[in-house]
Design a protein around this motif. Structure first.
Motif, PDB file in Angstrom:
ATOM      1  N   THR A 131       0.832  -1.210   0.000  1.00  0.00           N
ATOM      2  CA  THR A 131       0.000   0.000   0.000  1.00  0.00           C
ATOM      3  C   THR A 131       0.867   1.261   0.000  1.00  0.00           C
ATOM      4  O   THR A 131       0.518   2.269   0.590  1.00  0.00           O
ATOM      5  CB  THR A 131      -0.949   0.017   1.216  1.00  0.00           C
ATOM      6  OG1 THR A 131      -0.187  -0.079   2.425  1.00  0.00           O
ATOM      7  CG2 THR A 131      -1.930  -1.135   1.155  1.00  0.00           C
ATOM      8  N   GLY A 132       2.013   1.195  -0.669  1.00  0.00           N
ATOM      9  CA  GLY A 132       2.893   2.356  -0.739  1.00  0.00           C
ATOM     10  C   GLY A 132       3.429   2.729   0.633  1.00  0.00           C
ATOM     11  O   GLY A 132       3.667   1.867   1.477  1.00  0.00           O
ATOM     12  N   GLN A 133       3.606   4.026   0.849  1.00  0.00           N
ATOM     13  CA  GLN A 133       4.190   4.465   2.112  1.00  0.00           C
ATOM     14  C   GLN A 133       3.298   4.124   3.295  1.00  0.00           C
ATOM     15  O   GLN A 133       3.779   3.994   4.423  1.00  0.00           O
ATOM     16  CB  GLN A 133       4.463   5.968   2.098  1.00  0.00           C
ATOM     17  CG  GLN A 133       5.132   6.437   3.393  1.00  0.00           C
ATOM     18  CD  GLN A 133       5.758   7.810   3.297  1.00  0.00           C
ATOM     19  OE1 GLN A 133       6.146   8.239   2.224  1.00  0.00           O
ATOM     20  NE2 GLN A 133       5.868   8.496   4.426  1.00  0.00           N
ATOM     21  N   ALA A 134       2.010   3.936   3.076  1.00  0.00           N
ATOM     22  CA  ALA A 134       1.120   3.558   4.174  1.00  0.00           C
ATOM     23  C   ALA A 134       1.379   2.134   4.655  1.00  0.00           C
ATOM     24  O   ALA A 134       0.894   1.745   5.727  1.00  0.00           O
ATOM     25  CB  ALA A 134      -0.338   3.693   3.730  1.00  0.00           C
TER      26      ALA A 134
ATOM     27  N   CYS B 116      -8.182   3.945   5.237  1.00  0.00           N
ATOM     28  CA  CYS B 116      -9.276   4.164   4.299  1.00  0.00           C
ATOM     29  C   CYS B 116      -8.691   4.572   2.956  1.00  0.00           C
ATOM     30  O   CYS B 116      -7.476   4.793   2.828  1.00  0.00           O
ATOM     31  CB  CYS B 116     -10.242   5.239   4.809  1.00  0.00           C
ATOM     32  SG  CYS B 116      -9.523   6.895   4.901  1.00  0.00           S
ATOM     33  N   PHE B 117      -9.562   4.674   1.942  1.00  0.00           N
ATOM     34  CA  PHE B 117      -9.153   5.079   0.612  1.00  0.00           C
ATOM     35  C   PHE B 117      -9.663   6.481   0.300  1.00  0.00           C
ATOM     36  O   PHE B 117     -10.713   6.906   0.804  1.00  0.00           O
ATOM     37  CB  PHE B 117      -9.703   4.112  -0.442  1.00  0.00           C
ATOM     38  CG  PHE B 117      -9.126   2.743  -0.387  1.00  0.00           C
ATOM     39  CD1 PHE B 117      -7.868   2.487  -0.899  1.00  0.00           C
ATOM     40  CD2 PHE B 117      -9.833   1.707   0.188  1.00  0.00           C
ATOM     41  CE1 PHE B 117      -7.319   1.219  -0.846  1.00  0.00           C
ATOM     42  CE2 PHE B 117      -9.305   0.431   0.246  1.00  0.00           C
ATOM     43  CZ  PHE B 117      -8.041   0.187  -0.279  1.00  0.00           C
TER      44      PHE B 117
ATOM     45  N   PRO C  22      11.862   5.796   2.222  1.00  0.00           N
ATOM     46  CA  PRO C  22      12.032   4.411   1.779  1.00  0.00           C
ATOM     47  C   PRO C  22      10.714   3.656   1.627  1.00  0.00           C
ATOM     48  O   PRO C  22      10.467   2.637   2.281  1.00  0.00           O
ATOM     49  CB  PRO C  22      12.878   3.805   2.899  1.00  0.00           C
ATOM     50  CG  PRO C  22      12.486   4.565   4.119  1.00  0.00           C
ATOM     51  CD  PRO C  22      12.110   5.952   3.660  1.00  0.00           C
ATOM     52  N   GLY C  23       9.833   4.127   0.763  1.00  0.00           N
ATOM     53  CA  GLY C  23       8.583   3.429   0.496  1.00  0.00           C
ATOM     54  C   GLY C  23       7.829   3.104   1.775  1.00  0.00           C
ATOM     55  O   GLY C  23       7.649   3.946   2.654  1.00  0.00           O
ATOM     56  N   ALA C  24       7.380   1.845   1.882  1.00  0.00           N
ATOM     57  CA  ALA C  24       6.644   1.425   3.069  1.00  0.00           C
ATOM     58  C   ALA C  24       7.484   1.555   4.329  1.00  0.00           C
ATOM     59  O   ALA C  24       6.947   1.719   5.431  1.00  0.00           O
ATOM     60  CB  ALA C  24       6.171  -0.022   2.903  1.00  0.00           C
ATOM     61  N   GLY C  25       8.802   1.499   4.182  1.00  0.00           N
ATOM     62  CA  GLY C  25       9.678   1.645   5.342  1.00  0.00           C
ATOM     63  C   GLY C  25       9.594   3.011   5.985  1.00  0.00           C
ATOM     64  O   GLY C  25       9.926   3.171   7.165  1.00  0.00           O
ATOM     65  N   ALA C  26       9.116   4.025   5.231  1.00  0.00           N
ATOM     66  CA  ALA C  26       9.044   5.378   5.782  1.00  0.00           C
ATOM     67  C   ALA C  26       8.065   5.454   6.942  1.00  0.00           C
ATOM     68  O   ALA C  26       8.365   6.037   7.995  1.00  0.00           O
ATOM     69  CB  ALA C  26       8.660   6.368   4.691  1.00  0.00           C
TER      70      ALA C  26
ATOM     71  N   LEU D 165       0.292  10.482  17.301  1.00  0.00           N
ATOM     72  CA  LEU D 165      -0.415  10.027  16.111  1.00  0.00           C
ATOM     73  C   LEU D 165       0.561   9.971  14.946  1.00  0.00           C
ATOM     74  O   LEU D 165       1.334  10.911  14.726  1.00  0.00           O
ATOM     75  CB  LEU D 165      -1.560  10.988  15.773  1.00  0.00           C
ATOM     76  CG  LEU D 165      -2.334  10.722  14.479  1.00  0.00           C
ATOM     77  CD1 LEU D 165      -3.170   9.456  14.598  1.00  0.00           C
ATOM     78  CD2 LEU D 165      -3.222  11.927  14.136  1.00  0.00           C
ATOM     79  N   VAL D 166       0.534   8.871  14.195  1.00  0.00           N
ATOM     80  CA  VAL D 166       1.374   8.696  13.013  1.00  0.00           C
ATOM     81  C   VAL D 166       0.469   8.657  11.789  1.00  0.00           C
ATOM     82  O   VAL D 166      -0.516   7.913  11.766  1.00  0.00           O
ATOM     83  CB  VAL D 166       2.199   7.401  13.091  1.00  0.00           C
ATOM     84  CG1 VAL D 166       3.173   7.312  11.907  1.00  0.00           C
ATOM     85  CG2 VAL D 166       2.959   7.317  14.411  1.00  0.00           C
ATOM     86  N   LEU D 167       0.812   9.443  10.767  1.00  0.00           N
ATOM     87  CA  LEU D 167       0.021   9.511   9.542  1.00  0.00           C
ATOM     88  C   LEU D 167       0.829   9.011   8.347  1.00  0.00           C
ATOM     89  O   LEU D 167       2.048   9.214   8.285  1.00  0.00           O
ATOM     90  CB  LEU D 167      -0.417  10.950   9.262  1.00  0.00           C
ATOM     91  CG  LEU D 167      -1.286  11.626  10.324  1.00  0.00           C
ATOM     92  CD1 LEU D 167      -1.544  13.080   9.931  1.00  0.00           C
ATOM     93  CD2 LEU D 167      -2.607  10.884  10.502  1.00  0.00           C
ATOM     94  N   ALA D 168       0.155   8.387   7.398  1.00  0.00           N
ATOM     95  CA  ALA D 168       0.828   7.927   6.181  1.00  0.00           C
ATOM     96  C   ALA D 168      -0.163   7.854   5.039  1.00  0.00           C
ATOM     97  O   ALA D 168      -1.346   7.560   5.243  1.00  0.00           O
ATOM     98  CB  ALA D 168       1.480   6.564   6.403  1.00  0.00           C
ATOM     99  N   ARG D 169       0.339   8.123   3.842  1.00  0.00           N
ATOM    100  CA  ARG D 169      -0.443   7.959   2.623  1.00  0.00           C
ATOM    101  C   ARG D 169       0.382   7.179   1.614  1.00  0.00           C
ATOM    102  O   ARG D 169       1.606   7.325   1.544  1.00  0.00           O
ATOM    103  CB  ARG D 169      -0.813   9.325   2.020  1.00  0.00           C
ATOM    104  CG  ARG D 169      -1.788  10.126   2.833  1.00  0.00           C
ATOM    105  CD  ARG D 169      -1.964  11.534   2.279  1.00  0.00           C
ATOM    106  NE  ARG D 169      -0.749  12.318   2.450  1.00  0.00           N
ATOM    107  CZ  ARG D 169      -0.609  13.595   2.062  1.00  0.00           C
ATOM    108  NH1 ARG D 169      -1.605  14.198   1.444  1.00  0.00           N
ATOM    109  NH2 ARG D 169       0.517  14.239   2.259  1.00  0.00           N
ATOM    110  N   GLY D 170      -0.290   6.365   0.842  1.00  0.00           N
ATOM    111  CA  GLY D 170       0.363   5.637  -0.226  1.00  0.00           C
ATOM    112  C   GLY D 170      -0.173   6.066  -1.570  1.00  0.00           C
ATOM    113  O   GLY D 170      -1.359   6.392  -1.703  1.00  0.00           O
ATOM    114  N   HIS D 171       0.694   6.067  -2.588  1.00  0.00           N
ATOM    115  CA  HIS D 171       0.278   6.476  -3.925  1.00  0.00           C
ATOM    116  C   HIS D 171      -0.884   5.610  -4.404  1.00  0.00           C
ATOM    117  O   HIS D 171      -0.854   4.384  -4.292  1.00  0.00           O
ATOM    118  CB  HIS D 171       1.455   6.348  -4.897  1.00  0.00           C
ATOM    119  CG  HIS D 171       1.142   6.832  -6.278  1.00  0.00           C
ATOM    120  ND1 HIS D 171       0.871   8.156  -6.555  1.00  0.00           N
ATOM    121  CD2 HIS D 171       1.050   6.170  -7.462  1.00  0.00           C
ATOM    122  CE1 HIS D 171       0.632   8.285  -7.846  1.00  0.00           C
ATOM    123  NE2 HIS D 171       0.735   7.097  -8.423  1.00  0.00           N
ATOM    124  N   GLY D 172      -1.919   6.254  -4.914  1.00  0.00           N
ATOM    125  CA  GLY D 172      -3.095   5.531  -5.349  1.00  0.00           C
ATOM    126  C   GLY D 172      -4.284   5.702  -4.428  1.00  0.00           C
ATOM    127  O   GLY D 172      -5.359   5.159  -4.690  1.00  0.00           O
TER     128      GLY D 172
END
Length: 425
Positions: free
Chosen positions: A178-181, A279-280, A352-356, A404-411
């Motif tokens: 799921t990308g960076q998420a 969520c999307f 680093p992608g999902a590692g971020a 709180l930690v936030l993340a978004r993945g491309h798409g």
């Protein structure tokens, strides 16, 4: 570190889906600004960046020539020789980190129940460097010169598989893309496993695709910084933010139910995984807002926590003006203008992608443990329109015991995690 076995018949947590406290009892970090949890945390508190010129290949002909590389990593020092020709660098990093996180948690696979520990990781790229090498052999020498290990070494699920095999972890397993998420989503999925009765899960994310093939894939997104100086490269929320910096690394964690940790005699935890949500985004062109606010609010509700109880937000920090503005607006909508300290670890490590997001989660756990918020790198002036309280320059005391930690993945992927201080299981 003393190792503890799960006692025969030890509680494994509720098998009926009821909530039980989920603890992080092991943590290991691999990052451009420090490998090993202590080294990473010290660098983060000092605001020390690991971004620099690419050395793993000749990047002189590329528009982006900086990255967050992990220096001085010798897989031969920690892995058996038979594994080296079978695995990509990303898996070698993951295997090295997995051994350390099990040791840190005091889990000895030799004395664990056969199905007592699961593995779930996230990955976005797989073994790109291994794949490039074998494609070069195919092109130059023919198919007989392609390694049989290519059949799995490139695969994004290979980290989960190799960790499971090497350490005999035969519990439920999985992989998230799921990308960076992904780093947060892997942890959320691990929590589901605990609630279904698995005593412990090794989870997190690790990435490494610093090779020409992997880099070209990153360049197609048109979001990479073209800065020549490392200090100008990654400026999340800054007025002159102009792109992301590719990196390698991530973090692995051991998650356990409090009942399981107590039963095996574990006496410390980095923190509690108090809330998780994902969520999307709506479909493009609908005009509806993105889903980050929904993810953040749902994670807070899952944790039973009000926004006022959050002492810091560990932001994605995309360093792309449009994405930064969206994230700043989401933080402001949830907490109010300038109402909560915000920091962005990617300014020090690269992305680093999902590692971020796994690195962000590791930093958040260490922040609530020690009561300190690590600073974002010096990004210059923050636009007034962002209306956020960005922590820069030096660490700041953490008010309260949650982050709180936030993340978004491309798409369109959006994920959020709430962590809380845990004095003991």
């Amino acid at each position: 570190m003393t190792t503890h076995a799960f006692p025969a018949g030890s509680p494994a947590g509720p098998a009926d889906g009821r909530k039980d406290t989920v603890l992080i009892t092991g943590l290991d970090v691999r990052a451009a600004n420090g490998s090993g949890t202590d080294a990473f945390w010290q660098s983060a508190l000092e605001g020390r960046s690991g971004i620099g010129p690419i050395t793993r290949f000749d990047a002189s002909g590329y528009p982006s020539r900086l990255a967050g590389e992990i220096d001085a990593f010798d897989p031969a020092a920690s892995l058996p020789g038979r594994l080296l020709p079978q695995t990509d660098r990303v898996t070698q990093l993951a295997l090295t980190s997995a051994a350390e996180v099990l040791r840190d948690a005091g889990l000895d696979p030799a004395v664990l129940p056969e199905y007592g520990v699961g593995v779930v990781t996230a990955n976005s790229a797989g073994g790109f460097e291994f794949g490039q090498r074998e494609l070069e052999s195919l092109w130059a020498k023919g198919p007989r010169h392609v390694s049989a290990y290519q059949s799995f070494a490139w695969f994004y699920a290979v980290n989960t598989g190799q960790i499971s095999i090497r350490h005999g972890l035969r519990g439920p397993s999985g992989v998230l893309v799921t990308g960076q998420a992904g780093g947060l989503d892997a942890v959320g999925h691990a929590r589901r496993m605990l609630r279904k009765g698995t005593p412990a899960v090794l989870t997190g994310a690790m990435e490494s695709a610093l090779c020409p093939w992997g880099y070209v894939a990153e360049l197609t997104g048109n979001r990479l910084s073209t800065a020549d100086r490392p200090e100008d490269a990654c400026l999340p929320f800054g007025k002159h933010a102009a792109g992301q910096v590719v990196a390698e690394g991530g973090a692995l964690l051991v998650l356990e139910s409090a009942a399981s940790a107590s039963a095996r005699g574990s006496t410390r935890a980095y923190g509690e995984l108090a809330g998780y949500a994902a969520c999307f985004d709506p479909a493009p062109g609908t005009g509806r807002p993105g889903g980050l606010v929904r993810a953040a609010r749902a994670a807070l509700a899952d944790a039973g926590t009000e926004p006022s109880a959050i002492g810091a937000v560990f932001a994605e920090g995309a360093a792309v003006p449009e994405l930064d503005a969206q994230e700043a607006a989401a933080i402001t909508e949830v907490f109010g203008p300038h109402a909560v300290p915000v920091t962005a670890i990617t300014s020090l490590t690269g992305r680093p992608g999902a590692g971020a997001s796994a690195l962000d989660l590791a930093a958040a756990l260490l922040a609530v443990r020690d009561g300190l918020i690590p600073p974002t790198a010096d990004v210059g002036r923050v636009p007034a329109s962002h209306r956020i309280d960005l922590v820069t320059g030096r660490p700041r005391p953490l008010a309260g015991d949650a982050a709180l930690v936030l993340a978004r993945g491309h798409g369109g992927f959006n994920s959020a995690v709430v962590v809380r201080r845990a004095d003991r299981p």
